[in-house]
Design a protein around this motif. Structure first.
Motif, mmCIF file in Angstrom:
data_model
loop_
_atom_site.group_PDB
_atom_site.id
_atom_site.type_symbol
_atom_site.label_atom_id
_atom_site.label_comp_id
_atom_site.label_asym_id
_atom_site.label_seq_id
_atom_site.Cartn_x
_atom_site.Cartn_y
_atom_site.Cartn_z
ATOM 1 N N ARG A 72 0.830 -1.210 0.000
ATOM 2 C CA ARG A 72 0.000 0.000 0.000
ATOM 3 C C ARG A 72 0.861 1.255 0.000
ATOM 4 N NH1 ARG A 72 -3.628 -2.956 4.629
ATOM 5 N NH2 ARG A 72 -4.748 -4.357 3.200
ATOM 6 N N LEU A 73 1.948 1.211 0.744
ATOM 7 C CA LEU A 73 2.877 2.338 0.763
ATOM 8 C C LEU A 73 3.451 2.575 -0.632
ATOM 9 C CD1 LEU A 73 4.734 4.445 2.090
ATOM 10 C CD2 LEU A 73 6.256 2.558 2.748
ATOM 11 N N CYS A 74 3.879 1.513 -1.304
ATOM 12 C CA CYS A 74 4.448 1.638 -2.644
ATOM 13 C C CYS A 74 3.416 2.171 -3.637
ATOM 14 C CB CYS A 74 4.951 0.287 -3.136
ATOM 15 S SG CYS A 74 6.365 -0.349 -2.226
ATOM 16 N N ALA A 75 2.205 1.639 -3.575
ATOM 17 C CA ALA A 75 1.161 2.085 -4.501
ATOM 18 C C ALA A 75 0.877 3.569 -4.319
ATOM 19 C CB ALA A 75 -0.109 1.263 -4.286
ATOM 20 N N GLY A 76 0.794 4.007 -3.057
ATOM 21 C CA GLY A 76 0.561 5.418 -2.790
ATOM 22 C C GLY A 76 1.697 6.289 -3.302
ATOM 23 N N ALA A 77 2.926 5.807 -3.155
ATOM 24 C CA ALA A 77 4.092 6.576 -3.609
ATOM 25 C C ALA A 77 4.110 6.709 -5.129
ATOM 26 C CB ALA A 77 5.375 5.915 -3.112
ATOM 27 N N VAL A 78 3.771 5.631 -5.836
ATOM 28 C CA VAL A 78 3.760 5.683 -7.303
ATOM 29 C C VAL A 78 2.682 6.642 -7.792
ATOM 30 C CG1 VAL A 78 3.330 4.362 -9.411
ATOM 31 C CG2 VAL A 78 4.732 3.377 -7.592
ATOM 32 N N LEU A 79 1.499 6.573 -7.188
ATOM 33 C CA LEU A 79 0.418 7.471 -7.591
ATOM 34 C C LEU A 79 0.761 8.919 -7.268
ATOM 35 C CD1 LEU A 79 -2.355 7.818 -8.808
ATOM 36 C CD2 LEU A 79 -3.367 7.283 -6.576
ATOM 37 N N ALA A 80 1.354 9.150 -6.089
ATOM 38 C CA ALA A 80 1.776 10.512 -5.729
ATOM 39 C C ALA A 80 2.812 11.029 -6.716
ATOM 40 C CB ALA A 80 2.341 10.519 -4.307
ATOM 41 N N HIS A 81 3.770 10.179 -7.083
ATOM 42 C CA HIS A 81 4.799 10.574 -8.052
ATOM 43 C C HIS A 81 4.163 10.982 -9.383
ATOM 44 C CE1 HIS A 81 8.521 10.498 -10.390
ATOM 45 N NE2 HIS A 81 7.925 9.683 -11.239
ATOM 46 N N THR A 82 3.160 10.243 -9.809
ATOM 47 C CA THR A 82 2.476 10.550 -11.064
ATOM 48 C C THR A 82 1.818 11.921 -11.009
ATOM 49 O OG1 THR A 82 2.064 8.191 -11.441
ATOM 50 C CG2 THR A 82 0.712 9.755 -12.685
ATOM 51 N N LEU A 83 1.137 12.210 -9.902
ATOM 52 C CA LEU A 83 0.469 13.504 -9.757
ATOM 53 C C LEU A 83 1.476 14.641 -9.630
ATOM 54 C CD1 LEU A 83 -2.401 12.371 -7.393
ATOM 55 C CD2 LEU A 83 -2.681 13.265 -9.706
ATOM 56 N N ILE A 84 2.575 14.386 -8.950
ATOM 57 C CA ILE A 84 3.623 15.408 -8.829
ATOM 58 C C ILE A 84 4.183 15.747 -10.212
ATOM 59 C CG2 ILE A 84 5.964 15.839 -7.966
ATOM 60 C CD1 ILE A 84 5.176 14.120 -5.500
ATOM 61 N N GLU A 85 4.375 14.704 -11.041
ATOM 62 C CA GLU A 85 4.878 14.931 -12.389
ATOM 63 C C GLU A 85 3.899 15.749 -13.219
ATOM 64 O OE1 GLU A 85 7.984 13.468 -14.080
ATOM 65 O OE2 GLU A 85 8.373 13.971 -11.978
ATOM 66 N N LEU A 86 2.603 15.506 -13.050
ATOM 67 C CA LEU A 86 1.590 16.291 -13.771
ATOM 68 C C LEU A 86 1.558 17.736 -13.273
ATOM 69 C CD1 LEU A 86 -1.432 13.804 -13.961
ATOM 70 C CD2 LEU A 86 0.119 14.446 -15.814
#
Length: 314
Positions: free
Chosen positions: A259-273
């Motif tokens: 769950r931690l990894c999934a949240g980090a990947v999604l956060a990274h995606t939004l940060i990139e946008l």
């Protein structure tokens, strides 16, 4: 967003990213028990809580801007933790901006269309996060392990050649490129569960009455195809991790870490946008200023006249 924080997130998820063009062999390249230096469950939960707060902020900005959308694809074997990941990672976001779609056996109506049609019908709008609990990748996973499903898709004979899977990989890559070019980020997570951990989770579903409802005899039938699925996943990851829609292989033996990894990947995606709140025009700012002045100058209205006395004066 603090650049240091963004870099820490990017560095944390880097070991899970499938390098485009690489040849993946799951049991060689990715450890389902890997913890990336996060040794304690309590620490992982605290990090996830911080990540959820970050996601909530970026989701508000995504919705306000209304330019981009995000599609999160979750793939895993049975008991891989997809439902729990969705529930925990998205726990702090506005449900109005998130749509979860689960894909089961296709209906007769869905089989009357091309294999991507039913997935295209569930894509998020701009400003939204769409989550596919299982996704269009079922068409190169379950259908590949059980090729008899191709009979139900009523494909023309010329489409059933030996290049079928290579063609589908190409079609999926092109479709995701199309989505990316139109402002929709595609995030793909494979929750990588070990054979022994899946067995333990199945036993828990059988032994704990409150979890009996989660178990299906089909789970055991599918477990018999473990090696076939590992091969299909390895081929899929190798062929469809692209620069515009990379795969992340998330260690899933520990649910809290997945769950931690999934949240980090999604956060990274939004940060990139990097979505931003819209700036209003000078005319709109004048209207805001006028409205504020009126609100500040208001006095409380006199109470309305009710009852017999008011009626007598009428």
């Amino acid at each position: 967003m603090n650049d240091v924080r963004a870099k820490r997130i990017a560095k944390f998820i880097e070991p899970f990213r499938v390098e485009p063009g690489s040849k993946v062999k799951l049991d060689r390249d990715f450890d389902p028990a890997f913890k990336a230096g996060v040794t304690k469950k309590r620490e992982g939960r605290e990090l996830l809580r911080t990540g959820v707060e970050l996601l909530a902020e970026y989701q508000r900005r995504l919705a306000a801007q209304g330019t981009h959308g995000v599609l999160l694809c979750l793939q895993a074997l049975d008991a891989g933790g997809k439902d729990g990941t969705i529930r925990h990672v998205m726990s702090g976001v506005n449900p109005q901006g998130v749509a979860v779609s689960s894909f089961k056996v296709p209906s007769a109506a869905e089989l009357g269309h091309d294999y991507l049609w039913r997935y295209a019908c569930r894509l998020p709008a701009r400003g939204e996060i769409g989550i596919f609990n299982r996704s269009h990748y079922e068409e190169v996973l379950v259908v590949r392990v059980h090729p008899e499903h191709l009979d139900r898709q009523r494909l023309p004979a010329r489409s059933l050649g030996k290049d079928l899977w290579a063609r589908r990989y190409r079609e999926i890559n092109d479709w995701e490129r199309y989505l990316s070019d139109n402002g929709f980020a595609v995030v793909k997570l494979f929750l990588n569960l070990s054979w022994s951990e899946q067995r333990a989770r199945f036993l828990k579903r059988i032994d704990v009455p409150e979890r009996n409802w989660k178990f299906s005899a089909a789970d055991i039938r599918e477990r018999a195809y473990w090696s076939d699925y590992q091969h299909a996943f390895s081929e899929m990851l190798s062929a469809t991790s692209t620069t515009w829609a990379p795969w992340y292989v998330v260690p899933a033996d520990r649910k809290w870490f997945a769950r931690l990894c999934a949240g980090a990947v999604l956060a990274h995606t939004l940060i990139e946008l990097d979505p931003q709140y819209p700036r209003v025009s000078s005319e709109a700012r004048d209207q805001l200023r006028d409205a504020r002045a009126k609100l500040v100058a208001e006095t409380e209205p006199a109470p309305a006249r009710h009852g017999r006395a008011a009626a007598g004066r009428a």
